[in-house]
Design an enzyme around this catalytic site. Structure first.
Site, mmCIF file in Angstrom:
data_model
loop_
_atom_site.group_PDB
_atom_site.id
_atom_site.type_symbol
_atom_site.label_atom_id
_atom_site.label_comp_id
_atom_site.label_asym_id
_atom_site.label_seq_id
_atom_site.Cartn_x
_atom_site.Cartn_y
_atom_site.Cartn_z
ATOM 1 N N TYR A 174 0.715 -1.213 -0.099
ATOM 2 C CA TYR A 174 0.146 0.146 -0.105
ATOM 3 C C TYR A 174 0.792 1.144 0.070
ATOM 4 C CZ TYR A 174 -3.217 3.534 1.577
ATOM 5 O OH TYR A 174 -3.899 4.851 1.758
ATOM 6 N N GLU B 31 -3.288 7.449 -4.266
ATOM 7 C CA GLU B 31 -3.066 6.099 -3.915
ATOM 8 C C GLU B 31 -3.068 5.159 -4.609
ATOM 9 O OE1 GLU B 31 -6.035 4.819 -0.284
ATOM 10 O OE2 GLU B 31 -6.762 3.832 -1.991
#
Length: 379
Positions: A102, A190
């Site tokens: 992530y 993101e």
């Protein structure tokens, strides 16, 4: 402002981030055609909606044949994910995933700087990771006057990867992600997941971006991608009429003059056991047209069953407000209970004008709150 994954990937590709070559499709036949064009044998069909949790909702599926693509696309197109109907999907080549990570950059209001967040536990359960094991998420504050220096990008890469060859790939990736974030006035950029393939390559197989609405005038290429939701359309309508509106999903609509009083009114409704439907600050005007616009906005919300009008007359006189309301309701037809509280300049005169009308007149703020909640409970 949010954009779809395929739109975010276009920005990623323009800034040199390693993304796949997805094909946007709106019909099952287009998905089948995309499958043949990709020629990879295995593809992923991904719903395109402005919300997360697509995978868990069944909106992301693998397919390895024309028949599977047709079935998967038929299942996903038209499904509803968190209130959003899927009207388009992304068909992209499946990759051989070895590990998932992530990476994101967002605005940290505490440090007043961009913040990079990283985790070796990327994927669908990142929210659970953040909640239950926050120590697995690394945070790096970036000085906006310096930007992401090489040493920071290198340090960030070593927080995720042990292999030096992968670290070398990650350094320019992180720097380009930061450059995209800053140059496009984003509030979030993101990658989840950023995957390491079995061939040893980093690839952003998902992309998410949101942008600062106040900076859209600087980025027409971003602004043209805006697809406001129904609630956002109402907020834009309110802004065009000169007042501030935010939908909250309750059933007692609020019309108030002044932001502080509007916040206090919502708190009061909750205190007395009700659920405010919205924040609505109409400002200091008693213009009947403005009141009509505000009432139409409130009544367009199907959840609103009672309306509470809370007016403090400072510069604006309460008798003028009362006259404006009476004039406005000559063109508004509704059986909905409407509670009104007037206080301040000429408040008694204003309340007198509203007597024997269809308004439920309250004398104090607490009285208005009780009457609004009682009217809701009696429906």
């Amino acid at each position: 402002m949010k954009v779809h994954e395929y739109q975010a990937k276009e920005f990623f590709a323009h800034y040199g981030l390693p993304v796949d070559s997805p094909i946007l499709c709106r019909t099952v036949d287009e998905c089948v055609d995309a499958y043949h064009r990709l020629g990879s044998g295995r593809v992923v069909v991904k719903a395109q909606v402005h919300t997360g949790g697509r995978g868990k909702a069944g909106g992301v599926k693998l397919a390895a044949s024309e028949e599977e693509v047709r079935k998967v696309a038929s299942d996903i197109l038209g499904m509803t994910i968190k209130g959003y109907v899927v009207d388009r999907v992304l068909v992209t080549e499946a990759v051989n995933i070895d590990k998932e990570y992530y990476v994101s950059i967002l605005i940290d209001r505490k440090s007043k700087s961009p913040l990079m967040m990283l985790s070796r536990a990327g994927g669908m359960d990142i929210e659970q990771v953040a909640k239950e094991t926050p120590e697995k998420i690394e945070k790096i504050v970036i000085d906006p006057l310096i930007g992401m220096a090489d040493f920071q990008a290198r340090a960030a890469a070593y927080k995720l990867f042990d292999d030096k060859a992968v670290v070398k790939q990650a350094i320019p990736l992180f720097k380009n992600l930061y450059r995209l974030f800053m140059e496009k006035d984003a509030s979030l950029a993101e990658i989840n997941p950023l995957v390491l393939t079995k061939e040893g390559q980093l690839k952003a197989i998902d992309a998410k971006m949101t942008f600062d609405n106040n900076a859209l005038y600087r980025h027409p290429d971003v602004a043209e991608l805006n697809e406001p939701t129904e609630d956002e359309k109402k907020e834009l309508y309110a802004k065009s009429k000169g007042f501030s509106y935010v939908n909250l999903g309750g059933n007692i609509g609020c019309m108030v003059n002044g932001a502080g009083l509007a916040m206090a009114t919502m708190d009061m409704i909750k205190l007395y056991g009700g659920n405010p439907a919205n924040f609505l600050d109409i400002g200091g005007s008693s213009n009947p047209e403005k009141i009509v616009d505000a009432m139409n906005l409130l009544m367009s919300d199907q959840h609103v069953k009672v309306i509470l009008i809370n007016i403090f007359g400072g510069i604006t006189r309460c008798d003028d407000v009362a006259k404006g309301l009476l004039e406005a309701f000559k063109s508004i037809k509704t059986d909905m209970p409407i509670v009104i509280r007037l206080t301040g300049t000429n408040a008694e005169e204003g309340r007198r004008l509203l007597q024997n009308s269809h308004f439920i007149v309250a004398t104090t703020m607490a009285d208005a709150g009780h009457k609004a909640v009682e009217a809701m409970n009696n429906l």
